[in-house]
Design an enzyme around this catalytic site. Structure first.
Site, mmCIF file in Angstrom:
data_model
loop_
_atom_site.group_PDB
_atom_site.id
_atom_site.type_symbol
_atom_site.label_atom_id
_atom_site.label_comp_id
_atom_site.label_asym_id
_atom_site.label_seq_id
_atom_site.Cartn_x
_atom_site.Cartn_y
_atom_site.Cartn_z
ATOM 1 N N GLY A 144 0.841 -1.208 0.000
ATOM 2 C CA GLY A 144 0.000 0.000 0.000
ATOM 3 C C GLY A 144 0.868 1.246 0.000
ATOM 4 O O GLY A 144 1.968 1.234 0.541
ATOM 5 N N ASP B 255 0.768 1.984 9.386
ATOM 6 C CA ASP B 255 0.335 1.182 10.546
ATOM 7 C C ASP B 255 1.379 1.147 11.670
ATOM 8 O O ASP B 255 1.063 0.776 12.788
ATOM 9 C CB ASP B 255 0.046 -0.267 10.117
ATOM 10 N N GLY C 147 -4.839 0.694 10.515
ATOM 11 C CA GLY C 147 -3.792 0.196 11.409
ATOM 12 C C GLY C 147 -3.660 -1.310 11.364
ATOM 13 O O GLY C 147 -2.822 -1.897 12.052
ATOM 14 N N LEU D 272 -8.200 8.284 3.344
ATOM 15 C CA LEU D 272 -7.777 9.666 3.611
ATOM 16 C C LEU D 272 -6.498 9.660 4.446
ATOM 17 O O LEU D 272 -5.655 10.542 4.329
ATOM 18 C CB LEU D 272 -8.846 10.379 4.439
HETATM 19 O O1 F6P Z 1 -1.297 -1.341 5.638
HETATM 20 C C1 F6P Z 1 -1.829 -0.107 5.325
HETATM 21 C C2 F6P Z 1 -3.330 -0.175 5.229
HETATM 22 O O2 F6P Z 1 -3.808 1.129 4.933
HETATM 23 C C3 F6P Z 1 -4.031 -0.744 6.458
HETATM 24 O O3 F6P Z 1 -4.098 0.165 7.519
HETATM 25 C C4 F6P Z 1 -5.366 -1.136 5.863
HETATM 26 O O4 F6P Z 1 -5.948 -2.191 6.597
HETATM 27 C C5 F6P Z 1 -4.997 -1.598 4.481
HETATM 28 O O5 F6P Z 1 -3.742 -1.031 4.183
HETATM 29 C C6 F6P Z 1 -5.985 -1.236 3.406
HETATM 30 O O6 F6P Z 1 -5.595 -1.860 2.239
HETATM 31 P P1 F6P Z 1 -6.075 -1.456 0.777
HETATM 32 O O7 F6P Z 1 -5.148 -0.399 0.275
HETATM 33 O O8 F6P Z 1 -5.955 -2.727 0.012
HETATM 34 O O9 F6P Z 1 -7.488 -0.945 0.872
#
Ligand code: F6P
Length: 359
Positions: free
Chosen positions: A10, A138, A181, A284
């Site tokens: 991410g 996170d 997180g 966001l």
């Molecule tokens: O690891 C970063 C994070 O934003 C987490 O906090 C969240 O659970 C996840 O990635 C969301 O993932 P995606 O970008 O696949 O929606």
């Protein structure tokens, strides 16, 4: 030297600041830098690479996201590949090694979270000279006190909590805010304290919804007349399950968490009869300009990664171990979730502030 740089997993604020630091420090040594696009896809399809020059990195220090693009479905050891009409999972890691050799690279900087750094470790074991740079909002990577992106996410949530206070108070409402997180409560805890929350729910402390309602009732009894609850997406009720929005699909490392705020809000409304609203801050928290702290940390990480390459120290990850940036082996860093220690001063401080964890 000719080095590659990639961003995986991410995105998070500060990635561009790392890329900029890697490019600047390398060009100053007379090296060449190749940007690998969308995780390691550029090593599988060499059309997805580009030379990074001073022109490419001009003005990106304060820009969120990553100029190289990223993916959280990009594990070459378990890659989704189209075969005719079917999607199959294949190990294409040898092709990545071939791509690395074909591009005549001497080293690779991989910037990513635990998933990407585990892939970095596997490629190091396959012979690629790799240096890792930890990133994630996170803050769950072991070995480094903090990762860049985290401070920005906490600032975004804190700002949201400030804004929610005024509307919650005006309407005498209880507001439940869901924050990211994953399996750790760092974002919820730090922003909840900074933003003056009354209840903070984190994965490390399973909660009892009746204790949460007790806090809500106490607020109204004491004529505070509103209540702010911060719920980490990975928190769960005692004896209950994680709130999952989408099951993990084949190419993905984790299920998509979500849904806790709605559940908590429904329960609080039903049990306390108080007007309750919820919101999910979502992505966001990952977008926009990195804070000063994150830009600085990202720049220090990038420059330090180049120093590791200069010294021939591969299979390592840069880490903030105050006051300096140090190198720790990828072996020691990956696969160990850094959760909030229950005896940490920050938990104790929150309790001293009268914040309830619902326990
Ligand atoms: O690891 C970063 C994070 O934003 C987490 O906090 C969240 O659970 C996840 O990635 C969301 O993932 P995606 O970008 O696949 O929606």
């Amino acid at each position: 030297m000719r080095i590659g740089v990639s961003t995986g997993g991410g995105d998070c604020p500060g990635l561009n600041a790392v890329i900029r630091a890697v490019v600047k420090a390398s060009l100053n040594l007379g090296w060449e830098v190749i940007g690998i696009e969308r995780g390691l896809e550029g090593l599988l399809d060499t059309r997805k690479i580009r030379h990074l020059t001073n022109k490419d990195i001009a003005g990106i220090l304060n820009i969120g996201g990553t100029i190289l693009g990223t993916t959280n479905k990009g594990n070459p050891f378990r890659m989704e590949v189209k075969e005719g009409r079917k999607i199959v999972i294949k190990d294409v890691s040898d092709k990545v090694v071939e791509g690395f050799k074909k591009l005549k690279l001497d080293a690779l900087v991989m910037i990513g979270g635990d998933g990407t750094l585990s892939i970095a470790k596997a490629f190091y074991e396959k012979g690629i000279p790799i240096v890792g740079v930890p990133k994630t909002i996170d803050n769950d990577i072991s070995g480094t006190v903090i990762t860049f992106g985290f401070d920005t996410a906490v600032s975004v949530v804190t700002d949201a909590l400030d804004r929610l206070h005024t509307t919650a108070e005006s309407h005498q409402r209880t507001m439940v805010v869901e924050v990211m997180g994953r399996y750790c409560g760092w974002i919820a805890l730090n922003s909840g304290i900074s933003g003056g929350a009354d209840v903070i729910l984190i994965p490390e402390i399973p909660f009892d919804i009746e204790r949460v309602c007790d806090k809500v009732r106490e607020r109204y009894r004491k004529k505070k007349d509103f209540c702010i609850i911060v719920a980490a997406e990975g928190a769960k009720p005692k004896g209950g399950e994680l709130f999952i929005k989408e099951r993990k699909d084949i190419g993905k490392e984790h299920p998509l968490l979500g849904g806790i705020a709605k559940w908590v809000a429904d329960e609080v409304r039903r049990r306390t009869k108080r007007e309750t609203r919820y919101l999910v801050l979502g992505h966001l928290q990952r977008g926009g300009t990195p804070t000063t702290f994150d830009r600085l940390l990202a720049t220090r990480f990038g420059a330090s990664a180049v120093r590791l390459i200069q010294n021939g120290e591969f299979g390592k990850m840069v880490a903030l171990i105050p006051p300096d940036i140090e190198a720790i082996s990828l072996e020691d860093a990956v696969g160990k979730l850094k959760t909030v220690p229950l005896n940490s001063d920050i938990i104790v401080t929150a309790r001293q502030m009268g914040i309830s964890f619902g326990d």
